[in-house]
Design an enzyme around this catalytic site. Sequence first.
Site, PDB file in Angstrom:
ATOM      1  N   CYS A 114       0.894  -1.394  -0.046  1.00 38.75           N
ATOM      2  CA  CYS A 114      -0.029  -0.083  -0.082  1.00 38.75           C
ATOM      3  C   CYS A 114       0.617   1.298   0.211  1.00 38.75           C
ATOM      4  CB  CYS A 114      -1.045  -0.084   1.352  1.00 38.75           C
ATOM      5  SG  CYS A 114      -2.085  -1.283   1.113  1.00 38.75           S
ATOM      6  N   HIS A 252      -3.019   7.432   1.659  1.00 35.36           N
ATOM      7  CA  HIS A 252      -3.402   6.126   1.253  1.00 35.36           C
ATOM      8  C   HIS A 252      -4.923   5.976   1.666  1.00 35.36           C
ATOM      9  CE1 HIS A 252      -3.873   1.979   0.446  1.00 35.36           C
ATOM     10  NE2 HIS A 252      -3.443   1.888   1.629  1.00 35.36           N
ATOM     11  N   ASN A 282      -9.772   0.053  -0.226  1.00 33.99           N
ATOM     12  CA  ASN A 282      -8.425   0.048  -0.193  1.00 33.99           C
ATOM     13  C   ASN A 282      -7.964  -0.622  -1.480  1.00 33.99           C
ATOM     14  OD1 ASN A 282      -5.760  -0.224   0.103  1.00 33.99           O
ATOM     15  ND2 ASN A 282      -5.853  -1.148   2.115  1.00 33.99           N
TER      16      ASN A 282
HETATM   17  N1  ACO Z   1     -18.079  -7.668   9.626  1.00 36.47           N
HETATM   18  C1  ACO Z   1     -18.575  -8.048  10.898  1.00 36.47           C
HETATM   19  N2  ACO Z   1     -17.752  -8.072  11.789  1.00 36.47           N
HETATM   20  C2  ACO Z   1     -16.254  -8.249  11.710  1.00 36.47           C
HETATM   21  C3  ACO Z   1     -15.957  -8.068  10.351  1.00 36.47           C
HETATM   22  C4  ACO Z   1     -16.730  -7.855   9.284  1.00 36.47           C
HETATM   23  N3  ACO Z   1     -16.226  -7.619   8.222  1.00 36.47           N
HETATM   24  N4  ACO Z   1     -14.475  -8.107  10.430  1.00 36.47           N
HETATM   25  C5  ACO Z   1     -14.224  -8.415  11.675  1.00 36.47           C
HETATM   26  N5  ACO Z   1     -15.293  -8.624  12.302  1.00 36.47           N
HETATM   27  C6  ACO Z   1     -15.599  -8.651  14.056  1.00 36.47           C
HETATM   28  C7  ACO Z   1     -14.181  -9.452  14.550  1.00 36.47           C
HETATM   29  O1  ACO Z   1     -14.749 -10.834  14.434  1.00 36.47           O
HETATM   30  C8  ACO Z   1     -14.262  -8.911  16.044  1.00 36.47           C
HETATM   31  O2  ACO Z   1     -15.248  -9.691  16.474  1.00 36.47           O
HETATM   32  P1  ACO Z   1     -15.045 -10.267  18.195  1.00 36.47           P
HETATM   33  O3  ACO Z   1     -14.807  -8.996  19.192  1.00 36.47           O
HETATM   34  O4  ACO Z   1     -16.358 -10.960  18.473  1.00 36.47           O
HETATM   35  O5  ACO Z   1     -13.752 -10.847  18.278  1.00 36.47           O
HETATM   36  C9  ACO Z   1     -14.629  -7.460  15.923  1.00 36.47           C
HETATM   37  O6  ACO Z   1     -15.236  -7.382  14.628  1.00 36.47           O
HETATM   38  C10 ACO Z   1     -13.808  -6.394  16.074  1.00 36.47           C
HETATM   39  O7  ACO Z   1     -12.623  -6.529  15.013  1.00 36.47           O
HETATM   40  P2  ACO Z   1     -11.259  -5.816  15.051  1.00 36.47           P
HETATM   41  O8  ACO Z   1     -10.479  -6.420  14.349  1.00 36.47           O
HETATM   42  O9  ACO Z   1     -10.973  -5.507  16.485  1.00 36.47           O
HETATM   43  O10 ACO Z   1     -11.957  -4.510  14.638  1.00 36.47           O
HETATM   44  P3  ACO Z   1     -11.367  -3.258  14.503  1.00 36.47           P
HETATM   45  O11 ACO Z   1     -12.221  -2.250  14.943  1.00 36.47           O
HETATM   46  O12 ACO Z   1      -9.739  -3.199  14.460  1.00 36.47           O
HETATM   47  O13 ACO Z   1     -11.554  -2.896  12.609  1.00 36.47           O
HETATM   48  C11 ACO Z   1     -10.298  -3.215  10.692  1.00 36.47           C
HETATM   49  C12 ACO Z   1     -10.947  -3.873  11.728  1.00 36.47           C
HETATM   50  C13 ACO Z   1     -11.083  -2.190   9.858  1.00 36.47           C
HETATM   51  C14 ACO Z   1      -9.610  -4.175   9.776  1.00 36.47           C
HETATM   52  C15 ACO Z   1      -8.931  -2.180  11.256  1.00 36.47           C
HETATM   53  O14 ACO Z   1      -8.490  -2.764  12.274  1.00 36.47           O
HETATM   54  C16 ACO Z   1      -8.081  -1.643  10.312  1.00 36.47           C
HETATM   55  O15 ACO Z   1      -8.524  -0.668   9.342  1.00 36.47           O
HETATM   56  N6  ACO Z   1      -7.068  -1.925  10.377  1.00 36.47           N
HETATM   57  C17 ACO Z   1      -5.713  -1.345   9.369  1.00 36.47           C
HETATM   58  C18 ACO Z   1      -5.913  -1.784   7.939  1.00 36.47           C
HETATM   59  C19 ACO Z   1      -5.104  -0.977   7.154  1.00 36.47           C
HETATM   60  O16 ACO Z   1      -4.440   0.036   7.529  1.00 36.47           O
HETATM   61  N7  ACO Z   1      -4.527  -1.513   6.125  1.00 36.47           N
HETATM   62  C20 ACO Z   1      -3.382  -0.780   5.401  1.00 36.47           C
HETATM   63  C21 ACO Z   1      -2.222  -1.473   4.766  1.00 36.47           C
HETATM   64  S1  ACO Z   1      -3.233  -2.692   3.648  1.00 36.47           S
HETATM   65  C22 ACO Z   1      -1.881  -3.545   2.655  1.00 36.47           C
HETATM   66  O17 ACO Z   1      -0.756  -3.050   2.892  1.00 36.47           O
HETATM   67  C23 ACO Z   1      -2.268  -4.418   1.897  1.00 36.47           C
END
Ligand code: ACO
Length: 325
Positions: A114, A252, A282
Amino acid sequence: MTVRSIIRSCGAYLPDRIMTNRDLEDVVDTSDEWIVQRTGIRERRIAAENETTADMAIAAAKAALAHGRFTAADIDGIIVCTSTPNHTFPAVAVDVQAALDIRPCPAFDLQAVCSGFVYGLNVADMFIRSGQCRRLLLIGAEKFSSILDWTDRTTCVLFGDGAGAVVLEVDESGDGSLNDRGILFSRLYADGRQKNILYTSGGPATTQDSGYVVMEGREVFRHAVSNMSQIVTEVLEVNKLSADRIDWLVPHQANVRIIEGTAKKLGLGMDRVIVTVDRHGNTSAASIPLALNEAVQDGRIKPGNLVLFEALGAGLTWGAVLARF
Ligand code: ACO
């Protein structure tokens, strides 16, 4: 006289097919509400089965050439930033070269996930400032839909496909100050200690296939917020620049919460931040040139504006580039 690389024109390509969050509710156990609340994403584009990264890169490159009224004969360098090439080799860049009939010149792919486009801007700038190229096509193109595990709701809802391109051209009219047009400052980082929080489950030398995206989302999020805030502070400090001199932040597009956190750190209102993650998801290395193209074509980013680009991706890699249009 200072040699600079100026972004002369932009172009982009998005596949026709729109996949909404509601569509995803039929694919995995998720909801529009969860995706919007956690990421700001409402829909993304998904390439057709027979539509490749090279097809999208070529379309974006043609648009960038057309917008700048350039022809293939004007180009003497091609860099494609991608982690989803058509083949392990040759590079997507030579597909672009062949399709556009660009004469023999440096053409290669750059892989920093990314952060690819920010890395690409820095590398392209070095090719131009060293005198090796005068007008270079820099493209970010990705078909992330082909490396997603469509049963994994923690990753498949986040990504989309597309491509964006710019033409960078040498310019010698500057005086070496921050008032010059062109790329003014770049800073890149990687920290391989974090390679296991975002990776693909395969590759040519391990599983002989490309594998799927695996991510510890919460950890990546934590690093993204802190590294983006560190790097924008560094850009300001090194250049003795106050944030109010920045006209536009083009980040990004991974998660609107990360983007809002970075803007807040800079003290920039969201009206000075280009956001496309709601419609594109993304698109990895394509996200910045797609966002840039949108803002240049709709007239928000104008000649003379000071623009800050920043990104973080797998590796972890991260970086920022300051450029005046
Ligand atoms: N739908 C519903 N629930 C979901 C989903 C979904 N699609 N995905 C995860 N959950 C659930 C999880 O299972 C978890 O449930 P639990 O609490 O019962 O275990 C709950 O939602 C919370 O999950 P988290 O992973 O803690 O959610 P978070 O608030 O951290 O959001 C996210 C997740 C959106 C992925 C976030 O962490 C994020 O944006 N991370 C950074 C991504 C990024 O910046 N990537 C950049 C580089 S990408 C690259 O280089 C290829």
